[in-house]
Scaffold this active site. Structure first.
Site, PDB file in Angstrom:
ATOM      1  N   MET A 130      35.391 -27.773 -33.181  1.00 17.01           N
ATOM      2  CA  MET A 130      34.501 -28.880 -32.815  1.00 17.01           C
ATOM      3  C   MET A 130      34.246 -29.766 -34.026  1.00 17.01           C
ATOM      4  SD  MET A 130      32.020 -27.459 -29.889  1.00 17.01           S
ATOM      5  CE  MET A 130      30.870 -26.569 -30.911  1.00 17.01           C
ATOM      6  N   GLY A 131      35.079 -29.625 -35.065  1.00 14.35           N
ATOM      7  CA  GLY A 131      34.957 -30.493 -36.236  1.00 14.35           C
ATOM      8  C   GLY A 131      33.877 -30.057 -37.202  1.00 14.35           C
ATOM      9  N   GLU A 153      35.551 -24.166 -44.855  1.00 16.11           N
ATOM     10  CA  GLU A 153      36.628 -23.236 -45.230  1.00 16.11           C
ATOM     11  C   GLU A 153      36.927 -22.191 -44.167  1.00 16.11           C
ATOM     12  OE1 GLU A 153      36.195 -21.689 -49.254  1.00 16.11           O
ATOM     13  OE2 GLU A 153      35.472 -23.692 -49.809  1.00 16.11           O
ATOM     14  N   GLY A 154      35.958 -21.903 -43.316  1.00 16.37           N
ATOM     15  CA  GLY A 154      36.211 -20.965 -42.210  1.00 16.37           C
ATOM     16  C   GLY A 154      37.299 -21.514 -41.298  1.00 16.37           C
ATOM     17  N   HIS A 155      37.148 -22.784 -40.909  1.00 20.46           N
ATOM     18  CA  HIS A 155      38.159 -23.422 -40.060  1.00 20.46           C
ATOM     19  C   HIS A 155      39.504 -23.465 -40.789  1.00 20.46           C
ATOM     20  CE1 HIS A 155      34.389 -25.586 -38.553  1.00 20.46           C
ATOM     21  NE2 HIS A 155      34.864 -25.039 -37.447  1.00 20.46           N
ATOM     22  N   LYS A 200      33.858 -14.751 -36.511  1.00 19.86           N
ATOM     23  CA  LYS A 200      32.470 -15.205 -36.669  1.00 19.86           C
ATOM     24  C   LYS A 200      31.833 -15.343 -35.279  1.00 19.86           C
ATOM     25  CE  LYS A 200      29.094 -18.198 -38.084  1.00 19.86           C
ATOM     26  NZ  LYS A 200      28.695 -18.736 -36.801  1.00 19.86           N
ATOM     27  N   GLN A 220      32.902 -14.803 -28.407  1.00 20.41           N
ATOM     28  CA  GLN A 220      33.808 -15.847 -27.918  1.00 20.41           C
ATOM     29  C   GLN A 220      35.249 -15.326 -27.917  1.00 20.41           C
ATOM     30  OE1 GLN A 220      33.616 -20.291 -28.679  1.00 20.41           O
ATOM     31  NE2 GLN A 220      34.903 -19.649 -30.378  1.00 20.41           N
ATOM     32  N   MET A 243      29.882 -19.117 -43.087  1.00 20.99           N
ATOM     33  CA  MET A 243      30.043 -20.570 -42.987  1.00 20.99           C
ATOM     34  C   MET A 243      29.936 -21.000 -41.533  1.00 20.99           C
ATOM     35  SD  MET A 243      32.850 -21.655 -45.733  1.00 20.99           S
ATOM     36  CE  MET A 243      32.695 -21.121 -47.425  1.00 20.99           C
ATOM     37  N   SER A 244      29.280 -22.126 -41.330  1.00 19.60           N
ATOM     38  CA  SER A 244      29.101 -22.656 -39.986  1.00 19.60           C
ATOM     39  C   SER A 244      28.861 -24.160 -40.094  1.00 19.60           C
ATOM     40  CB  SER A 244      27.879 -21.997 -39.327  1.00 19.60           C
ATOM     41  OG  SER A 244      27.456 -22.753 -38.218  1.00 19.60           O
TER      42      SER A 244
HETATM   43  P1  AMP Z   1      33.745 -24.285 -34.049  1.00 22.34           P
HETATM   44  O1  AMP Z   1      34.190 -25.559 -34.666  1.00 22.34           O
HETATM   45  O2  AMP Z   1      32.431 -23.799 -34.530  1.00 22.34           O
HETATM   46  O3  AMP Z   1      33.911 -24.271 -32.558  1.00 22.34           O
HETATM   47  O4  AMP Z   1      34.762 -23.181 -34.590  1.00 22.34           O
HETATM   48  C1  AMP Z   1      36.149 -23.315 -34.420  1.00 22.34           C
HETATM   49  C2  AMP Z   1      36.822 -22.029 -34.801  1.00 22.34           C
HETATM   50  O5  AMP Z   1      36.532 -21.724 -36.174  1.00 22.34           O
HETATM   51  C3  AMP Z   1      36.317 -20.840 -33.972  1.00 22.34           C
HETATM   52  O6  AMP Z   1      37.404 -19.993 -33.651  1.00 22.34           O
HETATM   53  C4  AMP Z   1      35.353 -20.183 -34.914  1.00 22.34           C
HETATM   54  O7  AMP Z   1      35.187 -18.811 -34.680  1.00 22.34           O
HETATM   55  C5  AMP Z   1      36.024 -20.410 -36.248  1.00 22.34           C
HETATM   56  N1  AMP Z   1      35.057 -20.273 -37.336  1.00 22.34           N
HETATM   57  C6  AMP Z   1      33.836 -20.881 -37.429  1.00 22.34           C
HETATM   58  N2  AMP Z   1      33.194 -20.466 -38.542  1.00 22.34           N
HETATM   59  C7  AMP Z   1      34.015 -19.582 -39.159  1.00 22.34           C
HETATM   60  C8  AMP Z   1      33.913 -18.786 -40.348  1.00 22.34           C
HETATM   61  N3  AMP Z   1      32.836 -18.836 -41.127  1.00 22.34           N
HETATM   62  N4  AMP Z   1      34.954 -17.979 -40.672  1.00 22.34           N
HETATM   63  C9  AMP Z   1      36.056 -17.920 -39.877  1.00 22.34           C
HETATM   64  N5  AMP Z   1      36.214 -18.647 -38.747  1.00 22.34           N
HETATM   65  C10 AMP Z   1      35.213 -19.457 -38.390  1.00 22.34           C
END
Ligand code: AMP
Length: 292
Positions: free
Chosen positions: A30-31, A35-37, A151, A155, A188-189
């Site tokens: 979702m943008g 670093e997680g992404h 994380k 889901q 990270m979030s």
């Molecule tokens: P989101 O943009 O929050 O929908 O996340 C997109 C993808 O990135 C999802 O598969 C999340 O689980 C993953 N993600 C988000 N935060 C992290 C993180 N801290 N470490 C690893 N993957 C992450």
């Protein structure tokens, strides 16, 4: 990196790569990338896959309209980060492209207990929205590899269920990647940008709660999940969290609550600080406590 706004344009790109027998890796996001992404993009590239990332803030998965409105948007920076990470394609669809028939009458996915437990119970309709969008994105990309972060532990379980119970490319592999944390331990979030520096420090209470559980078991203080849940919740409230949705000891496969801590279990947490709802989790492999 190529940027596509329509499914048709994306499909032409994918067909071209597929005709060369290149693996396709897909990272839906979702943008507000961090670093997680980027670790998911990296993992896809380690598999030698041509990597497609999508950025789409999916309205149907937000049960709280304020959360949707406040969701951070940093497209220019995101594009730069993806370029640097070596991502081959970015899919950037509009709401109309993903929901041409509107958002009123959407398909229903039966997800069994996964929709009733934890996030399912606290965010009504959230996983329905996740399934609709992931289903549509997967139809558009038809990847060989789908990379998601653990994380969002539940889901991943929901998408694994979706892949097993609905018809998709039979060889698609779901890869669940480890949670990337700040040096402090904070997961990270994208939502972390809404926390003040002080709240970021207070939010570490989640990470410290996982340590508390590990120590309690090692030191044989208690193995009562109820006691540990209460202690964990109290620590969060003492640190400055305004509410705790749940602290759950669960089976890592079906996410049912467990009380037997001699098996591998996951601790799932959802709590709010400064109006920001954070989720995190920690897996506790049973080998860790074998001699305890
Ligand atoms: P989101 O943009 O929050 O929908 O996340 C997109 C993808 O990135 C999802 O598969 C999340 O689980 C993953 N993600 C988000 N935060 C992290 C993180 N801290 N470490 C690893 N993957 C992450």
């Amino acid at each position: 990196m190529k940027i596509f706004e329509t499914k048709q344009a994306l499909q032409d790109f994918i067909d071209e790569h597929r005709s060369k027998n290149t693996l396709i890796g897909f990272v839906p996001t979702m943008g507000a990338l961090h670093e997680g992404h980027l670790s998911l993009i990296e993992k896809s590239k380690q598999h030698g896959a041509a990597t497609v990332c999508s950025i789409f803030v999916n309205p149907t998965q937000f049960n709280d309209p304020k959360d949707f409105e406040k969701y951070p948007k940093t497209l220019e920076e995101d594009i730069q980060k993806l370029e640097l990470a070596g991502c081959e394609a970015l899919f950037l669809p509009s709401v109309e492209e993903m929901y041409p028939e509107g958002m009123q009458q959407l398909p229903h996915y039966s997800l069994g207990r996964l929709e009733e437990l934890w996030e399912g119970a606290h965010r009504p309709g959230h996983f329905q929205g996740v399934c609709v969008i992931v289903h549509r994105l997967l139809e558009a990309v038809r990847p060989d590899l789908l990379l998601m972060g653990s994380k969002d532990f539940q889901q991943v379980a929901v998408i694994r269920y979706l892949l097993a119970h609905y018809s998709f490319e039979p060889n698609m592999e779901l890869i669940s990647c480890e949670t990337i944390r700040e040096a402090s331990g904070l997961a990270m979030s994208s939502r972390n940008v809404r926390l003040s520096p002080e709240q970021k420090i207070q939010a570490l209470a989640i990470y410290h709660g996982f340590d508390m559980i590990r120590m309690a078991i090692f030191e044989q203080k208690t193995r009562e999940t109820e006691v540990l849940e209460q202690q964990f919740a109290q620590q969060l409230l003492d640190a400055g969290f305004e509410s705790v949705d749940y602290i759950a000891f669960a089976d890592p496969f079906n996410l049912e609550p467990i009380t037997d801590l001699s098996q591998t279990f996951v601790v799932l947490v959802a709590a709010s600080i400064g109006g920001v709802r954070l989720i995190d989790n920690q897996l506790f492999p049973h080998e860790l406590f074998k001699r305890v």
